[in-house]
Write a protein that holds these residues in place. Structure first.
Motif, short mmCIF file in Angstrom:
data_model
loop_
_atom_site.label_atom_id
_atom_site.label_comp_id
_atom_site.label_asym_id
_atom_site.label_seq_id
_atom_site.Cartn_x
_atom_site.Cartn_y
_atom_site.Cartn_z
N ASP A 1 0.81 -1.22 0.00
CA ASP A 1 0.00 0.00 0.00
C ASP A 1 0.84 1.27 0.00
OD1 ASP A 1 0.36 -1.29 2.72
OD2 ASP A 1 -0.05 0.76 3.32
N ILE A 2 2.13 1.15 0.36
CA ILE A 2 3.01 2.32 0.39
C ILE A 2 3.47 2.71 -1.01
CG2 ILE A 2 5.23 3.19 1.22
CD1 ILE A 2 3.01 3.05 3.33
N LEU A 3 3.71 1.72 -1.88
CA LEU A 3 4.14 2.02 -3.25
C LEU A 3 2.95 2.46 -4.09
CD1 LEU A 3 6.64 -0.89 -4.07
CD2 LEU A 3 7.15 1.42 -3.26
N PRO A 4 3.18 3.29 -5.10
CA PRO A 4 2.07 3.77 -5.95
C PRO A 4 1.28 2.62 -6.58
CG PRO A 4 4.06 5.04 -6.37
CD PRO A 4 4.47 3.92 -5.47
N LYS A 5 -0.03 2.81 -6.70
CA LYS A 5 -0.92 1.79 -7.26
C LYS A 5 -0.58 1.47 -8.71
CE LYS A 5 -5.00 2.85 -4.39
NZ LYS A 5 -4.50 4.06 -3.71
N SER A 6 0.06 2.42 -9.40
CA SER A 6 0.39 2.22 -10.81
C SER A 6 1.42 1.11 -11.03
CB SER A 6 0.92 3.53 -11.41
OG SER A 6 2.07 3.98 -10.70
N ILE A 7 2.14 0.75 -9.99
CA ILE A 7 3.14 -0.32 -10.10
C ILE A 7 2.44 -1.67 -10.05
CG2 ILE A 7 5.21 -1.32 -9.07
CD1 ILE A 7 5.64 1.48 -7.76
N LYS A 8 2.73 -2.53 -10.99
CA LYS A 8 2.08 -3.83 -11.07
C LYS A 8 2.76 -4.85 -10.15
CE LYS A 8 -0.59 -2.33 -14.40
NZ LYS A 8 -2.00 -2.00 -14.13
N ASP A 9 1.95 -5.64 -9.44
CA ASP A 9 2.49 -6.69 -8.58
C ASP A 9 3.39 -7.64 -9.37
OD1 ASP A 9 1.01 -5.55 -6.60
OD2 ASP A 9 -0.10 -7.37 -6.06
N GLU A 10 2.99 -7.97 -10.60
CA GLU A 10 3.77 -8.92 -11.40
C GLU A 10 5.16 -8.37 -11.71
OE1 GLU A 10 3.10 -12.07 -12.05
OE2 GLU A 10 1.35 -11.69 -10.76
N ASN A 11 5.26 -7.06 -11.90
CA ASN A 11 6.58 -6.45 -12.15
C ASN A 11 7.47 -6.53 -10.91
OD1 ASN A 11 5.72 -5.84 -14.71
ND2 ASN A 11 5.28 -3.69 -14.27
N ILE A 12 6.87 -6.35 -9.75
CA ILE A 12 7.61 -6.47 -8.48
C ILE A 12 8.12 -7.90 -8.32
CG2 ILE A 12 7.45 -6.36 -5.97
CD1 ILE A 12 5.35 -4.13 -6.34
N LYS A 13 7.26 -8.87 -8.55
CA LYS A 13 7.63 -10.28 -8.41
C LYS A 13 8.73 -10.66 -9.40
CE LYS A 13 4.03 -13.09 -7.77
NZ LYS A 13 2.65 -13.65 -7.92
N GLU A 14 8.65 -10.13 -10.62
CA GLU A 14 9.67 -10.40 -11.62
C GLU A 14 11.03 -9.85 -11.17
OE1 GLU A 14 11.57 -11.52 -15.21
OE2 GLU A 14 9.70 -12.18 -14.28
N TYR A 15 11.04 -8.67 -10.57
CA TYR A 15 12.27 -8.06 -10.07
C TYR A 15 12.94 -8.97 -9.04
CZ TYR A 15 15.35 -4.49 -8.03
OH TYR A 15 16.44 -3.79 -7.57
N PHE A 16 12.16 -9.49 -8.11
CA PHE A 16 12.72 -10.32 -7.04
C PHE A 16 13.20 -11.68 -7.54
CE2 PHE A 16 11.04 -7.16 -4.27
CZ PHE A 16 11.77 -7.26 -3.10
N SER A 17 12.63 -12.13 -8.64
CA SER A 17 13.03 -13.45 -9.17
C SER A 17 14.47 -13.44 -9.66
CB SER A 17 12.09 -13.86 -10.31
OG SER A 17 12.30 -13.06 -11.47
N HIS A 18 15.07 -12.26 -9.83
CA HIS A 18 16.44 -12.16 -10.33
C HIS A 18 17.46 -11.80 -9.23
CE1 HIS A 18 15.00 -12.49 -14.43
NE2 HIS A 18 14.14 -11.50 -14.21
N LEU A 19 17.03 -11.79 -7.97
CA LEU A 19 17.93 -11.35 -6.89
C LEU A 19 18.73 -12.47 -6.25
CD1 LEU A 19 15.83 -8.55 -5.12
CD2 LEU A 19 17.46 -8.37 -7.01
N GLY A 20 18.53 -13.70 -6.69
CA GLY A 20 19.42 -14.79 -6.28
C GLY A 20 19.00 -15.58 -5.06
N LEU A 21 17.83 -15.30 -4.48
CA LEU A 21 17.39 -16.04 -3.30
C LEU A 21 16.51 -17.21 -3.73
CD1 LEU A 21 17.17 -16.26 -0.18
CD2 LEU A 21 15.08 -14.91 -0.35
N GLU A 22 16.83 -18.39 -3.23
CA GLU A 22 16.00 -19.57 -3.51
C GLU A 22 14.80 -19.56 -2.57
OE1 GLU A 22 16.22 -24.44 -3.05
OE2 GLU A 22 18.06 -23.25 -3.02
N TYR A 23 13.60 -19.68 -3.13
CA TYR A 23 12.39 -19.70 -2.31
C TYR A 23 11.34 -20.61 -2.93
CZ TYR A 23 11.33 -16.06 -5.79
OH TYR A 23 11.17 -15.35 -6.95
N GLN A 24 10.37 -21.04 -2.10
CA GLN A 24 9.30 -21.90 -2.57
C GLN A 24 8.26 -21.12 -3.35
OE1 GLN A 24 11.45 -24.62 -1.43
NE2 GLN A 24 9.42 -25.34 -2.06
N ASP A 25 7.98 -19.91 -2.88
CA ASP A 25 6.96 -19.08 -3.50
C ASP A 25 7.19 -17.65 -3.02
OD1 ASP A 25 4.75 -18.29 -4.97
OD2 ASP A 25 3.44 -19.87 -4.18
N LEU A 26 6.60 -16.69 -3.73
CA LEU A 26 6.64 -15.31 -3.23
C LEU A 26 5.29 -14.67 -3.48
CD1 LEU A 26 8.57 -12.81 -5.52
CD2 LEU A 26 7.58 -14.94 -6.35
#
Length: 335
Positions: free
Chosen positions: A101-126
């Motif tokens: 809710d702090i980030l502008p509504k214009s930013i898409k959740d999918e774009n945020i998730k895509e950004y984190f997928s390249h940061l090198g952390l292994e996870y089950q889900d995000l």
């Protein structure tokens, strides 16, 4: 002998023998310590004397369980290296990106998730969530139940990322049990592990946040701390700048544009923080602070730990003045 009792607000062991030590309460029949009581009712904050080593030991004890872990990250204040958590735990992780809710509504959740997928952390889900707005909380619970290996699920992350707020929201939505966790914008509110039973099949275990000594929140007074912590959706502030111009957040940070073409600087910080634009040579404000020089590439962010970030469109050489203890770094643009 009386059984040990622990504060429901911060998790520390209650005691009535020394008011200078953590866990003090005048009456052991109370459920919270004096520190939590005064923080909840009067906004009075008492700094914890605990070290990060103690908190790291708690994380290592989580590793011994092999239970599912929710790793909570504040989207406005993403750590420089999110893979560092693997130094302490090897458990299966659900990456929980909170304060949407702090980030502008214009930013898409999918774009945020895509950004984190390249940061090198292994996870089950995000998942991207906002406890305040109940955004994706139902989906988070579904993911937890799908991935947990026992009744216990640990909630970890740095201080002030919103772990206790998330747990309170889950309790409010899905449990008949009460939850007295102390919630505050101040660092190190939770001091020990706290188990909160959601239902017969799920217990959430809140953990103390790792202390990030590079965060600006440790080096400002309470009045500025309240300004730094956003209370609602950020309205980005964009400035067109060229060399020999400065952008200043009074008393906190100064950015001098040293070299580059005409550029766009967009501040993603609390709406309560004002930004001023000057011709550099006409103002010496904040030049007594430590200067650090950065070479910024196309579409990168300058991150001011604990405050937010500045999106810079074109290549630039900049000087940044801020408290010597505050961590500053450049990353690929989040937005």
């Amino acid at each position: 002998m009386n059984e040990d009792k622990y504060c429901l607000g911060c998790g520390v062991k209650l005691q009535d023998s020394n008011m200078l030590f953590e866990g003090y309460t005048a009456d052991l029949s109370n459920d919270i310590c004096s520190r939590c009581f005064r923080l909840k009712n009067y906004g009075e904050y008492q700094v914890s004397a605990k070290s990060n080593d103690e908190y790291i030991d708690i994380l290592k004890s989580v590793n011994d369980t092999k239970d599912l872990v929710l790793y909570v990250i504040d989207l406005l204040n993403i750590e420089k290296d999110i893979t560092m958590i693997r130094n302490y735990i090897s458990n299966r992780i659900i990456l929980v990106l909170t304060k949407r809710d702090i980030l502008p509504k214009s930013i898409k959740d999918e774009n945020i998730k895509e950004y984190f997928s390249h940061l090198g952390l292994e996870y089950q889900d995000l998942i991207v969530i906002s406890p305040k707005k109940n955004h994706n909380i139902d989906e988070l619970l579904r993911i937890i139940k799908l991935n947990k290996s026992s009744k216990n699920v640990y909630v970890v992350g740095h201080t002030n990322v919103g772990k206790s707020t998330l747990i309170k929201t889950l309790m409010k939505n899905y449990s008949n049990e009460t939850c007295d966790l102390t919630i505050s914008p101040l660092p190190s509110t939770t001091l020990n592990k706290i188990s909160i039973k959601l239902d017969d099949d799920l217990t959430l275990i809140d953990t103390p946040g790792l202390i990030d000594r590079g965060s600006i929140v440790h080096y400002v007074d309470l009045s500025y701390l309240k300004k730094i912590n956003p209370k609602k959706e950020i309205k980005p502030k964009t400035y067109q700048v060229k060399p020999n111009q400065s952008l200043i957040i009074p008393e906190l940070v100064r950015i001098d544009y040293i070299e580059g073409e005409k550029n766009s600087f967009t501040f993603f910080v609390s709406n309560d923080l004002k930004v001023k634009k000057y011709i550099s040579k006409r103002h010496n404000e904040l030049k007594e602070l430590i200067k650090r020089t950065f070479e910024v590439g196309y579409h990168q962010d300058l991150v001011i730990n604990g405050m937010g970030f500045v999106k810079i469109t074109n290549k630039a050489t900049i000087d940044v003045y801020v408290d010597k203890n505050v961590e500053i770094f450049v990353r690929d643009s989040l937005i």
